[in-house]
Design a protein around this motif. Structure first.
Motif, PDB file in Angstrom:
ATOM      1  N   MET A   1       0.846  -1.203   0.000  1.00  0.00           N
ATOM      2  CA  MET A   1       0.000   0.000   0.000  1.00  0.00           C
ATOM      3  C   MET A   1       0.879   1.250   0.000  1.00  0.00           C
ATOM      4  O   MET A   1       1.923   1.285   0.589  1.00  0.00           O
ATOM      5  N   ARG A   2       0.419   2.249  -0.704  1.00  0.00           N
ATOM      6  CA  ARG A   2       1.196   3.488  -0.756  1.00  0.00           C
ATOM      7  C   ARG A   2       0.242   4.668  -0.889  1.00  0.00           C
ATOM      8  O   ARG A   2      -0.948   4.501  -1.115  1.00  0.00           O
ATOM      9  N   THR A   3       0.818   5.830  -0.765  1.00  0.00           N
ATOM     10  CA  THR A   3       0.028   7.055  -0.912  1.00  0.00           C
ATOM     11  C   THR A   3       0.532   7.813  -2.127  1.00  0.00           C
ATOM     12  O   THR A   3       1.732   7.997  -2.284  1.00  0.00           O
ATOM     13  N   ILE A   4      -0.380   8.201  -2.970  1.00  0.00           N
ATOM     14  CA  ILE A   4      -0.034   8.949  -4.176  1.00  0.00           C
ATOM     15  C   ILE A   4      -0.678  10.322  -4.070  1.00  0.00           C
ATOM     16  O   ILE A   4      -1.875  10.428  -3.786  1.00  0.00           O
ATOM     17  N   GLU A   5       0.115  11.349  -4.273  1.00  0.00           N
ATOM     18  CA  GLU A   5      -0.434  12.710  -4.264  1.00  0.00           C
ATOM     19  C   GLU A   5      -0.524  13.223  -5.689  1.00  0.00           C
ATOM     20  O   GLU A   5       0.414  13.104  -6.464  1.00  0.00           O
ATOM     21  N   LEU A   6      -1.679  13.790  -5.987  1.00  0.00           N
ATOM     22  CA  LEU A   6      -1.912  14.310  -7.334  1.00  0.00           C
ATOM     23  C   LEU A   6      -2.340  15.765  -7.249  1.00  0.00           C
ATOM     24  O   LEU A   6      -3.097  16.141  -6.353  1.00  0.00           O
ATOM     25  N   ASN A   7      -1.872  16.548  -8.188  1.00  0.00           N
ATOM     26  CA  ASN A   7      -2.402  17.896  -8.350  1.00  0.00           C
ATOM     27  C   ASN A   7      -3.514  17.811  -9.373  1.00  0.00           C
ATOM     28  O   ASN A   7      -3.334  17.239 -10.441  1.00  0.00           O
ATOM     29  N   VAL A   8      -4.660  18.367  -9.015  1.00  0.00           N
ATOM     30  CA  VAL A   8      -5.830  18.256  -9.874  1.00  0.00           C
ATOM     31  C   VAL A   8      -6.306  19.649 -10.250  1.00  0.00           C
ATOM     32  O   VAL A   8      -6.505  20.502  -9.376  1.00  0.00           O
ATOM     33  N   GLN A   9      -6.494  19.868 -11.554  1.00  0.00           N
ATOM     34  CA  GLN A   9      -6.951  21.176 -12.036  1.00  0.00           C
ATOM     35  C   GLN A   9      -8.461  21.202 -12.170  1.00  0.00           C
ATOM     36  O   GLN A   9      -9.090  20.175 -12.401  1.00  0.00           O
ATOM     37  N   GLY A  10      -9.026  22.387 -12.042  1.00  0.00           N
ATOM     38  CA  GLY A  10     -10.442  22.567 -12.301  1.00  0.00           C
ATOM     39  C   GLY A  10     -11.334  22.153 -11.156  1.00  0.00           C
ATOM     40  O   GLY A  10     -12.544  22.039 -11.296  1.00  0.00           O
ATOM     41  N   MET A  11     -10.729  21.936  -9.997  1.00  0.00           N
ATOM     42  CA  MET A  11     -11.477  21.466  -8.828  1.00  0.00           C
ATOM     43  C   MET A  11     -11.642  22.662  -7.901  1.00  0.00           C
ATOM     44  O   MET A  11     -10.682  23.110  -7.303  1.00  0.00           O
ATOM     45  N   SER A  12     -12.849  23.210  -7.829  1.00  0.00           N
ATOM     46  CA  SER A  12     -12.937  24.423  -7.025  1.00  0.00           C
ATOM     47  C   SER A  12     -14.197  24.562  -6.176  1.00  0.00           C
ATOM     48  O   SER A  12     -14.434  25.611  -5.614  1.00  0.00           O
ATOM     49  N   CYS A  13     -14.992  23.519  -6.047  1.00  0.00           N
ATOM     50  CA  CYS A  13     -16.112  23.623  -5.122  1.00  0.00           C
ATOM     51  C   CYS A  13     -16.463  22.232  -4.597  1.00  0.00           C
ATOM     52  O   CYS A  13     -15.907  21.237  -5.039  1.00  0.00           O
ATOM     53  N   GLY A  14     -17.404  22.165  -3.678  1.00  0.00           N
ATOM     54  CA  GLY A  14     -17.763  20.901  -3.061  1.00  0.00           C
ATOM     55  C   GLY A  14     -18.308  19.892  -4.052  1.00  0.00           C
ATOM     56  O   GLY A  14     -18.141  18.689  -3.891  1.00  0.00           O
TER      57      GLY A  14
END
Ligand SMILES: [Cu+2]
Length: 90
Positions: A1-14
């Protein structure tokens, strides 16, 4: 098991967060996603499990949110805007 961090564009509300959680939850049984943590202000998604980063990125792209593996430089450049023209959930 591992943790992956991603930068995600266009994500700006709930609603974006819900879309992303749903898209990644669909992978849970299939590819091994144990936990999804969405950091909306940072434009970042942290996924714990066995899924490949490339698959997570492809899944987010399909959902309408261009993603890339997180790096410190990219994190500094990510500036979430308010929900509006830059928001991908509408
Ligand atoms: Cu949104």
């Amino acid at each position: 098991m591992r943790t992956i961090e991603l930068n995600v564009q266009g994500m700006s509300c709930g609603s974006c967060v819900k879309h992303i959680n749903a898209a990644l939850a669909a992978l849970a049984a299939l590819a091994g996603v144990d936990a999804v943590e969405v950091d909306l202000p940072a434009g970042r998604v942290r996924v714990t499990g066995n899924a490949e980063a490339a698959l997570l990125i492809a899944t987010l792209d399909d959902a309408g949110y261009p993603a890339q593996a997180a790096s410190p430089a990219a994190a500094a450049a990510a500036k979430p805007a308010g929900c509006g023209s830059s928001c991908n959930c509408h």
